[in-house]
Design an enzyme around this catalytic site. Sequence first.
Site, PDB file in Angstrom:
ATOM      1  N   CYS A  80       0.830  -1.196   0.000  1.00  0.00           N
ATOM      2  CA  CYS A  80       0.000   0.000   0.000  1.00  0.00           C
ATOM      3  C   CYS A  80       0.875   1.261   0.000  1.00  0.00           C
ATOM      4  O   CYS A  80       1.510   1.561  -0.997  1.00  0.00           O
ATOM      5  CB  CYS A  80      -0.985  -0.023   1.166  1.00  0.00           C
ATOM      6  SG  CYS A  80      -2.322   1.190   0.966  1.00  0.00           S
ATOM      7  N   HIS A 185      -3.832  -4.909  -0.333  1.00  0.00           N
ATOM      8  CA  HIS A 185      -3.509  -5.384   1.019  1.00  0.00           C
ATOM      9  C   HIS A 185      -3.568  -6.911   1.060  1.00  0.00           C
ATOM     10  O   HIS A 185      -4.652  -7.479   1.232  1.00  0.00           O
ATOM     11  CB  HIS A 185      -4.501  -4.809   2.036  1.00  0.00           C
ATOM     12  CG  HIS A 185      -4.312  -3.356   2.307  1.00  0.00           C
ATOM     13  ND1 HIS A 185      -3.424  -2.888   3.251  1.00  0.00           N
ATOM     14  CD2 HIS A 185      -4.892  -2.267   1.748  1.00  0.00           C
ATOM     15  CE1 HIS A 185      -3.469  -1.564   3.274  1.00  0.00           C
ATOM     16  NE2 HIS A 185      -4.341  -1.164   2.363  1.00  0.00           N
ATOM     17  N   GLU A 187      -2.728  -8.766   3.459  1.00  0.00           N
ATOM     18  CA  GLU A 187      -3.155  -9.174   4.805  1.00  0.00           C
ATOM     19  C   GLU A 187      -4.669  -9.127   4.973  1.00  0.00           C
ATOM     20  O   GLU A 187      -5.210  -9.661   5.953  1.00  0.00           O
ATOM     21  CB  GLU A 187      -2.469  -8.315   5.867  1.00  0.00           C
ATOM     22  CG  GLU A 187      -2.995  -6.907   6.028  1.00  0.00           C
ATOM     23  CD  GLU A 187      -2.503  -5.926   4.979  1.00  0.00           C
ATOM     24  OE1 GLU A 187      -2.815  -4.728   5.125  1.00  0.00           O
ATOM     25  OE2 GLU A 187      -1.821  -6.337   4.017  1.00  0.00           O
TER      26      GLU A 187
END
Length: 205
Positions: A80, A185, A187
């Site tokens: 990001c 992202h 995650e």
Amino acid sequence: MIVVIDYGMGNSGSVVNMFKRIGEDVLLSSDPEQIRKATKLILPGVGSFDNGMENLAKYGLIDLLGDKVLRQGTPILGICLGIQLFMEASDEGELPGLGWIKGRAHRFDPATLGELRIPHMGWNGLDVAKEHPLVQELEHDARFYFVHTYHVCCDDPADVLTTTTYGIDFVSSVARDNVVGVQFHPEKSLRWGMNVFRRFANVAV
């Protein structure tokens, strides 16, 4: 040891947790000694470009990371804000970036997006621009979670790893030698994000 760089720019804990879920030895740290010992690095981040560069400077990490990444060739993954800090500059701020990837981060132009909203937020796919271990055997249904107002533009098309369509085709990941960055992202991207982390952890880049 994979070290997730803790420089006060958010989302680091969730990155660490995802690596732990896939069984990787990972450490969240801003300690220069721990970073020097790392075999791989993660530069996550949520927030503004200038704040990111200011925090890297405040923690004394800019020269250290340059030595690790550029001279020693330690693999690094930017996430990001991290991918944007890899660039030379950003429309969002006035400070120079790390400059590891030639180019600039630009704001989405509402005139090119039609009725699409800024920021680009939600799930989207990737179009692979070149072969690379990070996207090797990418699942045909792979989707990744995005939240961003700025996107990077590379001076050298060879640095583009994937693109994504949101009104326009924009660069959603980059790769040059040991430097890899993703705008999305991992995650927050369920099994597809786990696979990205697994590839980065287990395959030389």
